[in-house]
Design an enzyme around this catalytic site. Structure first.
Site, PDB file in Angstrom:
ATOM      1  N   HIS A  16     -32.087  18.818  -5.141  1.00 53.03           N
ATOM      2  CA  HIS A  16     -32.261  19.816  -4.080  1.00 53.03           C
ATOM      3  C   HIS A  16     -32.807  19.122  -2.827  1.00 53.03           C
ATOM      4  O   HIS A  16     -33.720  18.310  -2.921  1.00 53.03           O
ATOM      5  CB  HIS A  16     -33.245  20.898  -4.527  1.00 53.03           C
ATOM      6  CG  HIS A  16     -33.588  21.872  -3.434  1.00 53.03           C
ATOM      7  ND1 HIS A  16     -32.734  22.880  -3.050  1.00 53.03           N
ATOM      8  CD2 HIS A  16     -34.691  21.966  -2.631  1.00 53.03           C
ATOM      9  CE1 HIS A  16     -33.299  23.566  -2.069  1.00 53.03           C
ATOM     10  NE2 HIS A  16     -34.484  23.037  -1.796  1.00 53.03           N
ATOM     11  N   GLY A  67       6.759  19.223   1.912  1.00 51.61           N
ATOM     12  CA  GLY A  67       6.692  18.447   0.677  1.00 51.61           C
ATOM     13  C   GLY A  67       7.423  17.125   0.767  1.00 51.61           C
ATOM     14  O   GLY A  67       7.879  16.714   1.850  1.00 51.61           O
ATOM     15  N   VAL A  96      12.070  29.920   7.763  1.00 52.75           N
ATOM     16  CA  VAL A  96      12.625  29.235   8.938  1.00 52.75           C
ATOM     17  C   VAL A  96      14.142  29.234   8.860  1.00 52.75           C
ATOM     18  O   VAL A  96      14.736  28.880   7.834  1.00 52.75           O
ATOM     19  CB  VAL A  96      12.085  27.793   9.046  1.00 52.75           C
ATOM     20  CG1 VAL A  96      12.800  27.033  10.167  1.00 52.75           C
ATOM     21  CG2 VAL A  96      10.587  27.818   9.305  1.00 52.75           C
ATOM     22  N   LYS A 119      -6.815  10.443   6.973  1.00 55.56           N
ATOM     23  CA  LYS A 119      -8.264  10.648   6.845  1.00 55.56           C
ATOM     24  C   LYS A 119      -9.008  10.034   8.023  1.00 55.56           C
ATOM     25  O   LYS A 119     -10.032  10.550   8.474  1.00 55.56           O
ATOM     26  CB  LYS A 119      -8.798  10.064   5.533  1.00 55.56           C
ATOM     27  CG  LYS A 119      -8.139  10.617   4.278  1.00 55.56           C
ATOM     28  CD  LYS A 119      -8.038  12.129   4.268  1.00 55.56           C
ATOM     29  CE  LYS A 119      -7.007  12.620   3.278  1.00 55.56           C
ATOM     30  NZ  LYS A 119      -5.612  12.563   3.732  1.00 55.56           N
ATOM     31  N   GLY A 164       0.792  -1.227   0.000  1.00 59.23           N
ATOM     32  CA  GLY A 164       0.000   0.000   0.000  1.00 59.23           C
ATOM     33  C   GLY A 164       0.819   1.268   0.000  1.00 59.23           C
ATOM     34  O   GLY A 164       0.282   2.357  -0.179  1.00 59.23           O
ATOM     35  N   CYS A 201       0.732   5.951   0.998  1.00 60.52           N
ATOM     36  CA  CYS A 201      -0.683   6.331   1.029  1.00 60.52           C
ATOM     37  C   CYS A 201      -1.482   5.520   2.040  1.00 60.52           C
ATOM     38  O   CYS A 201      -2.138   6.060   2.917  1.00 60.52           O
ATOM     39  CB  CYS A 201      -1.288   6.183  -0.360  1.00 60.52           C
ATOM     40  SG  CYS A 201      -3.054   6.553  -0.416  1.00 60.52           S
ATOM     41  N   ASP A 214       5.043   9.166  -7.626  1.00 56.44           N
ATOM     42  CA  ASP A 214       5.840  10.219  -6.988  1.00 56.44           C
ATOM     43  C   ASP A 214       7.296  10.223  -7.430  1.00 56.44           C
ATOM     44  O   ASP A 214       7.998  11.216  -7.248  1.00 56.44           O
ATOM     45  CB  ASP A 214       5.808  10.058  -5.466  1.00 56.44           C
ATOM     46  CG  ASP A 214       4.466  10.405  -4.852  1.00 56.44           C
ATOM     47  OD1 ASP A 214       3.528  10.695  -5.619  1.00 56.44           O
ATOM     48  OD2 ASP A 214       4.348  10.381  -3.612  1.00 56.44           O
TER      49      ASP A 214
END
Length: 468
Positions: free
Chosen positions: A446, A273, A239, A51, A39, A42, A314
């Site tokens: 609605h 990051g 910083v 989450k 996995g 993530c 990534d």
């Protein structure tokens, strides 16, 4: 030696999806993962656990701040049980990662545990944690080794008081004062978790706004929301140093006027990051080139400098998003199978899972201005929706950018309740080259949050919004 059509190095969202798609297309497939659970970042220390904590902390905040106004009285003091919260988070992670094992078995994909490294362009050496070695060969190899947290020069991450997002997901106590370096997605999400649980949170951001890669209107609205929630945001701060003295962390920074600022806390989360991870891969043995940013070089078919080796997620250029990696995993599998897939990187959505959520797809207004585009804007505030008033989630807005001549939607940006789900409507519309009027003429149920999308489209179509 075992032979495969495809070997995938890395089992994150990009890697495991690539493996499944390869298997679906009839290729004999292997997947290599250095950790005990599949996995990648993530599922183990990223999207999924964060989450889980965001949802748990949201429930707590609602109980403390909002239940009473909904007519729900809870006798006694409401307390955080951080250990149980972390236990639930771990359970969610375990269920999700076990699901990947099930999918590998279901699709008859061979799994190997250990660090995968190139011996040649067709041979991968797998080294277990105990040092045991095994080699496999494959006609095609997919690099899906992901990324790791970035730090700043001179800052030593001790993983105790000076931490990354990985450690922030498993703290044993709620910080008294959490100092956040970086006002991007990861920092704001974890900052909001601990702010809800009672921590004082200070955010230091080098740029002049938080979530700086998103549309400026989203940054502005998010800043207002977070300040109201009690987070201190120090923008345009550079910083200089981070020091730990026992259980105290001292952060020194300079503001935009050059004045030195000192902030003391008990934890400092460095969230500036992520960087591509290729340690131990030995790409040079396979003729695979790495660029000066540490990314694997690829062409438009995601082939590396060795055509039978591909890279996704990534570890290559582009946004570091799990769903981007998944799309690339599917793309590469289909390229290997001789198909002609396509990815429109402009239509990869971006989401911040704070509350309210922030989501976007397509061009920002700043990008359109830079390009000299002739565009128009339609906006609609969430507070004008009956659904928002019913749930109490009135912060936020939807912003639609459309071409002034053709009315084609060029970008959609939204902040509000459930915008992480709502953005899919915008992606679908833009995938089919919809105009603002197309969205405006679609019936939206609605009362829903989605009505804000219709109203923003109406606002972009001759300023025809109905409810403002």
């Amino acid at each position: 030696m075992k032979s495969y059509d495809v070997a995938v190095i890395g089992s994150g969202p990009g890697g495991y999806v690539a493996a499944i798609r390869c298997a679906q297309l009839g290729m004999k497939t292997a997947i290599i993962e250095k950790y005990a659970t599949k996995g990648g970042t993530c599922l183990n220390v990223g999207c999924i656990p964060s989450k889980a904590l965001l949802d748990s902390s949201h429930h707590y905040e609602d109980a403390v701040k909002h239940f009473e106004e909904h007519g729900i009285d809870i006798p006694g003091e409401i307390k955080v049980n951080l250990a149980n919260m972390m236990k639930r988070k771990d359970s969610v992670v375990e269920q999700t990662t076990k699901g990947i094992d099930f999918l590998m078995d279901k699709n008859k994909i061979d799994s190997f545990q250990g660090v995968g490294s190139f011996k040649s362009k067709n041979e991968v050496l797998i080294t277990s944690e105990e040092g045991k070695e095994e080699s496999i060969e494959a006609k095609n190899i997919i690099i899906a080794t992901g990324s790791k947290p970035r730090t700043l020069p001179g800052i030593e991450i001790d993983k105790e008081r000076i931490i990354t997002s990985t450690e922030a997901l498993s703290l044993k106590e709620i910080p008294k004062h959490l100092i956040l370096i970086g006002g991007g997605v990861i920092g704001l999400e974890l900052g909001q978790v601990y702010n809800r649980l009672g921590a004082e949170v200070t955010v230091l951001e080098y740029m002049d706004r938080i979530i700086p890669t998103m549309d400026k209107a989203m940054s502005k609205e998010m800043r207002k929301v977070l300040k109201k929630q009690g987070m201190e945001l120090k923008l345009s701060h550079e910083v200089q140093s981070v020091e730990r003295k026992g259980d105290e962390v001292l952060v020194k920074a300079k503001d935009k006027k050059g004045n030195e600022v000192e902030i003391k806390g008990d934890y400092c989360l460095v969230s500036v990051g992520r960087v591509p991870f290729t340690k131990g891969l030995n790409p040079e043995n396979a003729g695979v080139e790495i660029n000066n940013r540490g990314q694997v070089k690829v062409n438009d078919k995601l082939q590396t400098t060795t055509p039978t080796i591909y890279a996704i997620g990534d570890v290559i250029q582009g946004a570091m998003l799990a769903h981007k990696a998944e799309e690339e995993g599917t793309f590469v599998a289909e390229v290997i199978a001789g198909q002609k897939p396509h990815i429109d990187y402009n239509l990869i959505p971006n989401v911040v899972y704070t509350w309210p959520e922030v989501a976007s797809v397509g061009k920002t207004e700043e990008q359109l201005k830079e390009e000299g585009a002739n565009y128009k804007v339609g906006e609609f505030p969430m507070k004008a929706l009956g659904r928002s008033r019913a749930s109490g989630d009135i912060a936020g807005l939807v912003k639609i950018l459309a071409d002034k001549q053709t009315d084609e939607v060029l970008g959609v940006h939204m902040i509000g309740a459930r915008t992480a789900d709502l953005i899919a409507e915008a992606v679908t519309a833009m995938e089919f080259r919809a105009s603002a009027e197309d969205i405006a003429r679609m019936s939206h149920a609605h009362p829903t949050y989605a009505e804000a999308v219709k109203e923003a489209a109406l606002a972009a179509t001759e300023d025809r919004a109905l409810h403002i």
